[in-house]
Every structure is written in C-alpha cells, then in structure tokens.
Motif scaffolding. Structure first.
Motif, short mmCIF file in Angstrom:
data_model
loop_
_atom_site.label_atom_id
_atom_site.label_comp_id
_atom_site.label_asym_id
_atom_site.label_seq_id
_atom_site.Cartn_x
_atom_site.Cartn_y
_atom_site.Cartn_z
N ASN A 184 0.84 -1.21 0.00
CA ASN A 184 0.00 0.00 0.00
C ASN A 184 0.87 1.25 0.00
N GLN A 186 2.46 1.60 -3.61
CA GLN A 186 1.61 2.02 -4.72
C GLN A 186 0.94 3.36 -4.51
N GLN A 187 0.85 3.85 -3.29
CA GLN A 187 0.13 5.09 -3.03
C GLN A 187 1.01 6.23 -2.51
N LEU A 200 4.49 -7.62 -8.64
CA LEU A 200 4.70 -6.26 -9.16
C LEU A 200 5.19 -6.38 -10.59
N GLY A 225 -4.42 2.69 -7.59
CA GLY A 225 -3.99 1.95 -6.42
C GLY A 225 -5.18 1.30 -5.74
#
Length: 148
Positions: free
Chosen positions: A12, A15-16, A52, A145
């Motif tokens: 998290n 990706q954010q 990923l 995301g």
C-alpha cells in the motif's frame, strides 16, 4: 502468494505513497517498521514472482517532454511480429493488445512533439502500418492503487 500484514502495508505504501526523496526505500522502510534491505528484498522478490510488474516512478510526460497514445491496425497473424518491432523503440511503453480493428495500442514518449512524430514515422517505415496518433487533449488522473 501469501501476504503478511506487513507485506500489505508495504505494498500500500509503495503504490500510493512512494516518497519523493533521495532515500525513498529507507523512508518506506521506516513507515513500515522494516529495514531498507528488507524493503528492497521484498520488492525484488515480488517483481520476480509477478506480484509487481515494475518498480519506478510515473512521470507526467507533458511536463517533462511529450507523449501520445498510438494504435495500429494489424492482421491478427502478424500482430506479435509487429508488436515486437514496435517494442524495439526505446520511446515506446505500455504496449498492449485490444480486440478491435486497431489491435496494437502503445504510448510514445519523447523530448518534444517533433520526436514523437519522428518515432511514429519510423514505426510506420519499420512495420508498414500507419499509426493512429491520439495525443492527449485533456489530462485526467486515475488512481489505480487498490488497498490491500
């Protein structure tokens, strides 16, 4: 692949909230109560396992250069061969197949519009197919995301 709670936190974070600093992996490690080495090991493992697809930043090409969405209409039996030729250009990314008359779609990035036009002309010369040039008219930001 089984993910721990710490794995989910790291993914998290990755990706954010990838830190814009000179030490992004150390910063993520601190936010996830990990070492930088652990973060790098997990990102490498997840890339190898296909969790990923890429590790890297996303640039706004309109601010640092130029880009366009392009498409080719290619007979299905030549699609893979033509896609490989398109992929050979360093300025091409996000190449993917669609079920449509225009079945090869890709993004071309460059330093300016003239480079984009040259790459599209080179792709046409190399493949024998004329690219459909679809430059961005209005930008939209889509947050892709997903909380894990």
């Amino acid at each position: 692949m089984e993910l721990t709670e710490q794995d989910r936190l790291l993914l998290n974070q990755f990706q954010q909230r990838l830190p814009s600093s000179t030490t992004p992996y150390a910063d993520m490690a601190a936010a996830c109560d990990m070492t930088e080495e652990e973060v790098l090991e997990r990102l490498k493992l997840w890339q190898e396992k296909g969790v990923l697809s890429r590790v890297g930043g996303v640039l706004n090409h309109q601010k640092v250069g130029s880009s366009t969405l392009a498409a080719l209409a290619v007979p299905d039996h030549l699609r893979d061969e033509v896609a490989m030729k398109v992929n050979s250009f360093a300025q091409v990314n996000h190449n993917y197949q669609r079920s449509h008359e225009y079945n090869i779609w890709f993004v071309v990035t460059g330093t300016d519009d003239a480079e984009i036009e040259q790459v599209l002309a080179d792709i046409e010369r190399e493949t024998g197919y004329t690219p459909l040039n679809l430059p961005m008219v209005q930008p939209f930001h889509l947050n892709l995301g997903f909380a894990l």
